[in-house]
Design a protein around this motif. Sequence first.
Motif, PDB file in Angstrom:
ATOM      1  N   ASP A  16       0.806  -1.228   0.000  1.00 15.65           N
ATOM      2  CA  ASP A  16       0.000   0.000   0.000  1.00 15.65           C
ATOM      3  C   ASP A  16       0.835   1.272   0.000  1.00 15.65           C
ATOM      4  OD1 ASP A  16      -2.335  -1.475   0.053  1.00 15.65           O
ATOM      5  OD2 ASP A  16      -2.493  -1.425   2.228  1.00 15.65           O
ATOM      6  N   LEU A  17       2.141   1.131   0.057  1.00 19.22           N
ATOM      7  CA  LEU A  17       3.015   2.295   0.200  1.00 19.22           C
ATOM      8  C   LEU A  17       2.821   3.329  -0.898  1.00 19.22           C
ATOM      9  CD1 LEU A  17       5.377   3.708   1.647  1.00 19.22           C
ATOM     10  CD2 LEU A  17       6.905   2.392   0.188  1.00 19.22           C
ATOM     11  N   TYR A  18       2.897   2.908  -2.151  1.00 19.43           N
ATOM     12  CA  TYR A  18       2.802   3.876  -3.249  1.00 19.43           C
ATOM     13  C   TYR A  18       1.403   4.459  -3.371  1.00 19.43           C
ATOM     14  CZ  TYR A  18       7.410   2.185  -4.254  1.00 19.43           C
ATOM     15  OH  TYR A  18       8.726   1.861  -4.139  1.00 19.43           O
ATOM     16  N   VAL A  19       0.401   3.679  -3.044  1.00 17.24           N
ATOM     17  CA  VAL A  19      -0.973   4.188  -3.051  1.00 17.24           C
ATOM     18  C   VAL A  19      -1.103   5.304  -2.022  1.00 17.24           C
ATOM     19  CG1 VAL A  19      -3.391   3.613  -2.598  1.00 17.24           C
ATOM     20  CG2 VAL A  19      -1.931   1.991  -3.829  1.00 17.24           C
ATOM     21  N   GLN A  20      -0.582   5.073  -0.813  1.00 17.89           N
ATOM     22  CA  GLN A  20      -0.652   6.087   0.239  1.00 17.89           C
ATOM     23  C   GLN A  20       0.144   7.330  -0.124  1.00 17.89           C
ATOM     24  OE1 GLN A  20       0.678   4.114   3.787  1.00 17.89           O
ATOM     25  NE2 GLN A  20      -1.130   2.817   3.896  1.00 17.89           N
ATOM     26  N   MET A  21       1.290   7.153  -0.759  1.00 18.08           N
ATOM     27  CA  MET A  21       2.093   8.310  -1.145  1.00 18.08           C
ATOM     28  C   MET A  21       1.408   9.078  -2.273  1.00 18.08           C
ATOM     29  SD  MET A  21       5.900   6.610  -0.632  1.00 18.08           S
ATOM     30  CE  MET A  21       6.674   7.518  -1.898  1.00 18.08           C
TER      31      MET A  21
ATOM     32  N   ASP B  37      -1.869   9.334  -2.917  1.00 20.97           N
ATOM     33  CA  ASP B  37      -3.038  10.097  -2.460  1.00 20.97           C
ATOM     34  C   ASP B  37      -2.707  11.024  -1.286  1.00 20.97           C
ATOM     35  OD1 ASP B  37      -3.090   8.558  -0.145  1.00 20.97           O
ATOM     36  OD2 ASP B  37      -4.878   7.430  -0.702  1.00 20.97           O
ATOM     37  N   ASN B  38      -1.413  11.195  -1.029  1.00 18.26           N
ATOM     38  CA  ASN B  38      -0.908  12.134  -0.024  1.00 18.26           C
ATOM     39  C   ASN B  38      -1.300  11.807   1.408  1.00 18.26           C
ATOM     40  OD1 ASN B  38       0.490  13.777  -1.868  1.00 18.26           O
ATOM     41  ND2 ASN B  38      -1.430  14.767  -2.444  1.00 18.26           N
ATOM     42  N   SER B  39      -1.709  10.544   1.675  1.00 16.43           N
ATOM     43  CA  SER B  39      -1.986  10.176   3.058  1.00 16.43           C
ATOM     44  C   SER B  39      -0.693   9.777   3.770  1.00 16.43           C
ATOM     45  CB  SER B  39      -3.022   9.042   3.135  1.00 16.43           C
ATOM     46  OG  SER B  39      -2.535   7.880   2.502  1.00 16.43           O
ATOM     47  N   LEU B  40       0.399   9.688   3.033  1.00 17.81           N
ATOM     48  CA  LEU B  40       1.712   9.413   3.611  1.00 17.81           C
ATOM     49  C   LEU B  40       2.724  10.271   2.878  1.00 17.81           C
ATOM     50  CD1 LEU B  40       3.561   7.553   5.425  1.00 17.81           C
ATOM     51  CD2 LEU B  40       3.840   6.161   3.387  1.00 17.81           C
ATOM     52  N   SER B  41       3.417  11.106   3.635  1.00 17.31           N
ATOM     53  CA  SER B  41       4.461  11.903   2.995  1.00 17.31           C
ATOM     54  C   SER B  41       5.696  11.022   2.812  1.00 17.31           C
ATOM     55  CB  SER B  41       4.793  13.131   3.841  1.00 17.31           C
ATOM     56  OG  SER B  41       5.221  12.738   5.118  1.00 17.31           O
ATOM     57  N   VAL B  42       6.491  11.362   1.839  1.00 18.79           N
ATOM     58  CA  VAL B  42       7.673  10.568   1.523  1.00 18.79           C
ATOM     59  C   VAL B  42       8.671  10.688   2.677  1.00 18.79           C
ATOM     60  CG1 VAL B  42       9.585  10.218  -0.077  1.00 18.79           C
ATOM     61  CG2 VAL B  42       7.340  10.908  -0.944  1.00 18.79           C
ATOM     62  N   PRO B  43       8.994   9.542   3.291  1.00 20.80           N
ATOM     63  CA  PRO B  43       9.963   9.591   4.391  1.00 20.80           C
ATOM     64  C   PRO B  43      11.375   9.805   3.868  1.00 20.80           C
ATOM     65  CG  PRO B  43       9.132   7.365   4.068  1.00 20.80           C
ATOM     66  CD  PRO B  43       8.438   8.242   3.080  1.00 20.80           C
ATOM     67  N   ASN B  44      12.250  10.190   4.762  1.00 25.88           N
ATOM     68  CA  ASN B  44      13.643  10.394   4.405  1.00 25.88           C
ATOM     69  C   ASN B  44      14.430   9.093   4.393  1.00 25.88           C
ATOM     70  OD1 ASN B  44      12.841  12.988   6.277  1.00 25.88           O
ATOM     71  ND2 ASN B  44      13.883  13.499   4.376  1.00 25.88           N
ATOM     72  N   VAL B  45      14.006   8.145   5.228  1.00 24.48           N
ATOM     73  CA  VAL B  45      14.719   6.880   5.355  1.00 24.48           C
ATOM     74  C   VAL B  45      13.719   5.728   5.350  1.00 24.48           C
ATOM     75  CG1 VAL B  45      16.220   5.481   6.830  1.00 24.48           C
ATOM     76  CG2 VAL B  45      16.577   7.936   6.692  1.00 24.48           C
ATOM     77  N   PHE B  46      13.962   4.749   4.502  1.00 21.24           N
ATOM     78  CA  PHE B  46      13.196   3.504   4.501  1.00 21.24           C
ATOM     79  C   PHE B  46      14.059   2.439   5.159  1.00 21.24           C
ATOM     80  CE2 PHE B  46      11.183   5.686   0.988  1.00 21.24           C
ATOM     81  CZ  PHE B  46       9.857   5.323   1.109  1.00 21.24           C
ATOM     82  N   ILE B  47      13.500   1.744   6.133  1.00 25.02           N
ATOM     83  CA  ILE B  47      14.192   0.614   6.743  1.00 25.02           C
ATOM     84  C   ILE B  47      13.416  -0.631   6.343  1.00 25.02           C
ATOM     85  CG2 ILE B  47      14.948  -0.486   8.876  1.00 25.02           C
ATOM     86  CD1 ILE B  47      15.150   2.303  10.132  1.00 25.02           C
ATOM     87  N   ASP B  48      14.029  -1.437   5.496  1.00 25.68           N
ATOM     88  CA  ASP B  48      13.385  -2.639   4.970  1.00 25.68           C
ATOM     89  C   ASP B  48      13.495  -3.762   5.992  1.00 25.68           C
ATOM     90  OD1 ASP B  48      12.535  -4.912   3.658  1.00 25.68           O
ATOM     91  OD2 ASP B  48      13.775  -4.592   1.892  1.00 25.68           O
ATOM     92  N   ILE B  49      12.354  -4.158   6.553  1.00 31.16           N
ATOM     93  CA  ILE B  49      12.331  -5.217   7.568  1.00 31.16           C
ATOM     94  C   ILE B  49      11.711  -6.503   7.017  1.00 31.16           C
ATOM     95  CG2 ILE B  49      12.353  -3.629   9.521  1.00 31.16           C
ATOM     96  CD1 ILE B  49       9.289  -4.023   9.707  1.00 31.16           C
ATOM     97  N   SER B  50      11.567  -6.583   5.702  1.00 29.45           N
ATOM     98  CA  SER B  50      10.864  -7.710   5.082  1.00 29.45           C
ATOM     99  C   SER B  50      11.556  -9.055   5.254  1.00 29.45           C
ATOM    100  CB  SER B  50      10.627  -7.444   3.593  1.00 29.45           C
ATOM    101  OG  SER B  50      11.844  -7.318   2.904  1.00 29.45           O
ATOM    102  N   ASP B  51      12.864  -9.071   5.444  1.00 30.85           N
ATOM    103  CA  ASP B  51      13.579 -10.341   5.562  1.00 30.85           C
ATOM    104  C   ASP B  51      14.003 -10.678   6.990  1.00 30.85           C
ATOM    105  OD1 ASP B  51      13.395 -11.032   2.889  1.00 30.85           O
ATOM    106  OD2 ASP B  51      15.192  -9.919   2.362  1.00 30.85           O
TER     107      ASP B  51
END
Length: 116
Positions: free
Chosen positions: A35-40, A42-56
Motif C-alpha cells: 500500500d506504500l505507493y498508493v498512500q504516497m 493520495d498524499n496520506s503518507l508523505s515521503v519519508p527520508n529513510v526507509f528501513i526494509d524489515i521484510s527479511d
Amino acid sequence: MNDFIRPDKLSEALNSAQTFSRKKVKVYFAAGTTDLYVQMKDNSLSVPNVFIDISDLNELKKITVVGNSISIGAGATFREIINNSLCEKYLPLLVESAREIGSPLIRNRATLGGNI
C-alpha cells in the motif's frame, strides 16, 4: 536525503530508527509495501527520508506456540499464514481469510502487521 537500509537483525533496524529519530529524520519501516505507493500518491503518507526494509527479518516472521496461544509475527505474509501447519490446525478461519486477500502476488508480499 532518501536512504534505504536493509538490516540483518531486528536490533539493527531499531538502532537505525532510533539514531535517525534523534536527528529528527522521518523513518518508515517497510515490509510488504503493498500500500506504500498508493498512500504516497493520495498524499496520506508523505515521503519519508529513510526507509528501513524489515521484510527479511526472520524475527518478525515467526509463527509459534506460546503457552495456549499462537504468536504470529507482524512480518508474516499472508502466504506464510496460509502455508503454516499451526495456523491450518488452530486458526482455520484466519487461513481462510488470508486466502481471500488480494491476488497471489499480493499474498506473497502483504504482511499481517502491515494490514492491521
